[in-house]
Design a protein around this motif. Structure first.
Motif, PDB file in Angstrom:
ATOM      1  N   LEU A   1       0.819  -1.211   0.000  1.00  0.00           N
ATOM      2  CA  LEU A   1       0.000   0.000   0.000  1.00  0.00           C
ATOM      3  C   LEU A   1       0.855   1.264   0.000  1.00  0.00           C
ATOM      4  O   LEU A   1       0.608   2.193  -0.785  1.00  0.00           O
ATOM      5  CB  LEU A   1      -0.933  -0.001   1.213  1.00  0.00           C
ATOM      6  CG  LEU A   1      -2.063  -1.035   1.182  1.00  0.00           C
ATOM      7  CD1 LEU A   1      -2.759  -1.119   2.528  1.00  0.00           C
ATOM      8  CD2 LEU A   1      -3.074  -0.694   0.088  1.00  0.00           C
ATOM      9  N   TYR A   2       1.861   1.319   0.859  1.00  0.00           N
ATOM     10  CA  TYR A   2       2.673   2.531   0.939  1.00  0.00           C
ATOM     11  C   TYR A   2       3.568   2.692  -0.285  1.00  0.00           C
ATOM     12  O   TYR A   2       3.919   3.821  -0.650  1.00  0.00           O
ATOM     13  CB  TYR A   2       3.514   2.527   2.223  1.00  0.00           C
ATOM     14  CG  TYR A   2       2.726   2.929   3.457  1.00  0.00           C
ATOM     15  CD1 TYR A   2       2.643   4.254   3.863  1.00  0.00           C
ATOM     16  CD2 TYR A   2       2.048   1.970   4.203  1.00  0.00           C
ATOM     17  CE1 TYR A   2       1.922   4.622   4.973  1.00  0.00           C
ATOM     18  CE2 TYR A   2       1.314   2.326   5.328  1.00  0.00           C
ATOM     19  CZ  TYR A   2       1.253   3.655   5.705  1.00  0.00           C
ATOM     20  OH  TYR A   2       0.520   4.012   6.813  1.00  0.00           O
ATOM     21  N   HIS A   3       3.925   1.579  -0.913  1.00  0.00           N
ATOM     22  CA  HIS A   3       4.736   1.674  -2.135  1.00  0.00           C
ATOM     23  C   HIS A   3       3.874   2.048  -3.337  1.00  0.00           C
ATOM     24  O   HIS A   3       4.215   2.962  -4.100  1.00  0.00           O
ATOM     25  CB  HIS A   3       5.438   0.348  -2.394  1.00  0.00           C
ATOM     26  CG  HIS A   3       6.154   0.282  -3.712  1.00  0.00           C
ATOM     27  ND1 HIS A   3       7.212   1.119  -4.035  1.00  0.00           N
ATOM     28  CD2 HIS A   3       5.945  -0.505  -4.812  1.00  0.00           C
ATOM     29  CE1 HIS A   3       7.626   0.852  -5.264  1.00  0.00           C
ATOM     30  NE2 HIS A   3       6.872  -0.120  -5.758  1.00  0.00           N
ATOM     31  N   THR A   4       2.745   1.366  -3.501  1.00  0.00           N
ATOM     32  CA  THR A   4       1.912   1.568  -4.689  1.00  0.00           C
ATOM     33  C   THR A   4       1.147   2.875  -4.646  1.00  0.00           C
ATOM     34  O   THR A   4       1.071   3.597  -5.653  1.00  0.00           O
ATOM     35  CB  THR A   4       0.921   0.397  -4.832  1.00  0.00           C
ATOM     36  OG1 THR A   4       1.643  -0.842  -4.860  1.00  0.00           O
ATOM     37  CG2 THR A   4       0.110   0.527  -6.112  1.00  0.00           C
ATOM     38  N   PHE A   5       0.560   3.221  -3.497  1.00  0.00           N
ATOM     39  CA  PHE A   5      -0.318   4.391  -3.420  1.00  0.00           C
ATOM     40  C   PHE A   5       0.303   5.563  -2.661  1.00  0.00           C
ATOM     41  O   PHE A   5      -0.247   6.658  -2.680  1.00  0.00           O
ATOM     42  CB  PHE A   5      -1.646   4.001  -2.772  1.00  0.00           C
ATOM     43  CG  PHE A   5      -2.335   2.874  -3.487  1.00  0.00           C
ATOM     44  CD1 PHE A   5      -2.870   3.060  -4.751  1.00  0.00           C
ATOM     45  CD2 PHE A   5      -2.429   1.618  -2.907  1.00  0.00           C
ATOM     46  CE1 PHE A   5      -3.499   2.025  -5.422  1.00  0.00           C
ATOM     47  CE2 PHE A   5      -3.062   0.570  -3.565  1.00  0.00           C
ATOM     48  CZ  PHE A   5      -3.594   0.772  -4.836  1.00  0.00           C
TER      49      PHE A   5
ATOM     50  N   ASN B   1      12.081   1.001   1.442  1.00  0.00           N
ATOM     51  CA  ASN B   1      11.671   1.741   2.635  1.00  0.00           C
ATOM     52  C   ASN B   1      10.368   1.202   3.218  1.00  0.00           C
ATOM     53  O   ASN B   1      10.193   1.176   4.441  1.00  0.00           O
ATOM     54  CB  ASN B   1      11.517   3.223   2.299  1.00  0.00           C
ATOM     55  CG  ASN B   1      12.854   3.897   2.032  1.00  0.00           C
ATOM     56  OD1 ASN B   1      13.905   3.289   2.238  1.00  0.00           O
ATOM     57  ND2 ASN B   1      12.825   5.130   1.576  1.00  0.00           N
ATOM     58  N   THR B   2       9.438   0.784   2.356  1.00  0.00           N
ATOM     59  CA  THR B   2       8.187   0.227   2.876  1.00  0.00           C
ATOM     60  C   THR B   2       8.432  -1.130   3.548  1.00  0.00           C
ATOM     61  O   THR B   2       7.790  -1.460   4.546  1.00  0.00           O
ATOM     62  CB  THR B   2       7.147   0.073   1.761  1.00  0.00           C
ATOM     63  OG1 THR B   2       7.624  -0.851   0.766  1.00  0.00           O
ATOM     64  CG2 THR B   2       6.839   1.398   1.105  1.00  0.00           C
ATOM     65  N   LEU B   3       9.336  -1.911   2.988  1.00  0.00           N
ATOM     66  CA  LEU B   3       9.692  -3.178   3.625  1.00  0.00           C
ATOM     67  C   LEU B   3      10.320  -2.929   4.996  1.00  0.00           C
ATOM     68  O   LEU B   3      10.003  -3.602   5.977  1.00  0.00           O
ATOM     69  CB  LEU B   3      10.658  -3.968   2.743  1.00  0.00           C
ATOM     70  CG  LEU B   3      10.063  -4.568   1.464  1.00  0.00           C
ATOM     71  CD1 LEU B   3      11.168  -5.073   0.543  1.00  0.00           C
ATOM     72  CD2 LEU B   3       9.101  -5.701   1.798  1.00  0.00           C
TER      73      LEU B   3
END
Length: 313
Positions: free
Chosen positions: A264-268, A275-277
């Motif tokens: 979600l934080y990577h795509t949107f 960083n999202t991982l």
């Protein structure tokens, strides 16, 4: 004298634990695959960009969020005239958090809290209803942020709401009936507190404090990795991840939460995947770290397991 064989009792096999274990393994495999695809070195580099003072600060904020969870349940019980103290509820909530994070296959946090409340001579029905109300108020708080999450999806040029809705249209009548049943159960569970709205208001204020602490922790970690997002977008995307994690396909959301946060934080949100991982792994570490004070109350957990009630939520 003839002997008749004892009647066979048929027991239905409970597939839920096996299903959840399989879902957990699949989620963890997907998470490992994402990390390997991105590269372990980049993820480790993102972790190293987070200064130790920032991590310690977020851990302190996460502990504060857990105190808000304690306050939420305490307010509900006290508004129902339950004879409990804040100290007793504090111990029960934290030992429940510890059990959920470290003993997922043997005893759950809600079972700990239910057993403890009954041991404190709180009516079993009231104890169970208060736990259901506690969960519902937590969900209601996250629903406040849900429109912000949906707005992030709509603002993404590669995703649209039409495709999302198209997948749900064939199931509209079935889902409508499920929603109707769910709302009736909600009203039944909140029956007492609807007559005493101050308890609901206080508990909702506590859950807003819990959410605020969580979102501030996410914001601090993202800023440390040079990937800042505004507060509302952080909250909106987190609420989407929260509801995804509620799906009963993983033990304590293990793996599923990390994958949903990363996606979600990577795509949107436009945050780099490494960083999202890192964010998802750090938040899991913070959740576990914030439950460690429950280890101080392990003797209470032993007593609860010996006197575990038969009621289930």
């Amino acid at each position: 004298m003839s002997h008749q064989p004892p009647a066979k009792t048929s027991r239905s096999f409970n597939w839920k634990p096996i299903f959840q274990l399989g879902g957990t393994l699949l989620s963890v495999i997907l998470l490992i695959g994402l990390v390997r695809q991105q590269g372990w070195e980049e993820v480790v580099a993102a972790v190293r960009r987070i200064p130790l003072p920032v991590f310690l600060l977020t851990l302190g904020i996460m502990l504060l969020s857990r105190v808000c969870v304690v306050l939420r349940w305490y307010v509900l019980l006290r508004s129902a005239k339950a004879p409990v103290s804040f100290k007793e509820i504090f111990e029960l909530v934290f030992v429940g958090l510890f059990a959920s994070n470290f003993l997922p296959s043997t005893i759950g946090g809600d079972v700990v809290r239910l057993a403890g409340a009954v041991m404190l001579r709180v009516d079993a029905g009231l104890s169970a209803a208060s736990l259901v109300a506690d969960r519902l108020i937590g969900m209601a708080g996250m629903m406040v942020m849900l429109p912000a999450g949906l707005l992030s999806i709509l603002n993404n040029p590669t995703a649209g709401l039409s495709g999302l809705l198209a997948g749900f249209l064939p199931f509209s009548s079935r889902w409508f009936e499920k929603i109707r049943q769910f709302l009736s159960q909600v009203l039944a569970s909140l029956r007492h507190w609807l007559r005493h709205p101050l308890g609901l208001i206080g508990a909702f204020a506590a859950t807003l404090g819990h959410m605020g602490c969580t979102f501030i922790s996410v914001s601090l970690l993202l800023k440390a990795m040079n990937s800042p997002l505004d507060f509302w977008q952080i909250g909106g995307l987190w609420s989407l991840s929260y509801f995804i994690t509620l799906l009963p396909i993983s033990i304590n959301g293990l793996g599923l939460q990390e994958v949903s946060i990363s996606y979600l934080y990577h795509t949107f949100g436009g945050v780099p995947l490494e960083n999202t991982l890192t964010l998802s792994l750090m938040m899991r570490l913070l959740f576990v770290g914030a439950s460690l004070p429950g280890a101080l109350f392990l003797p209470l957990l032993v007593n609860l397991r010996k006197n575990k009630p038969d009621q289930t939520l």
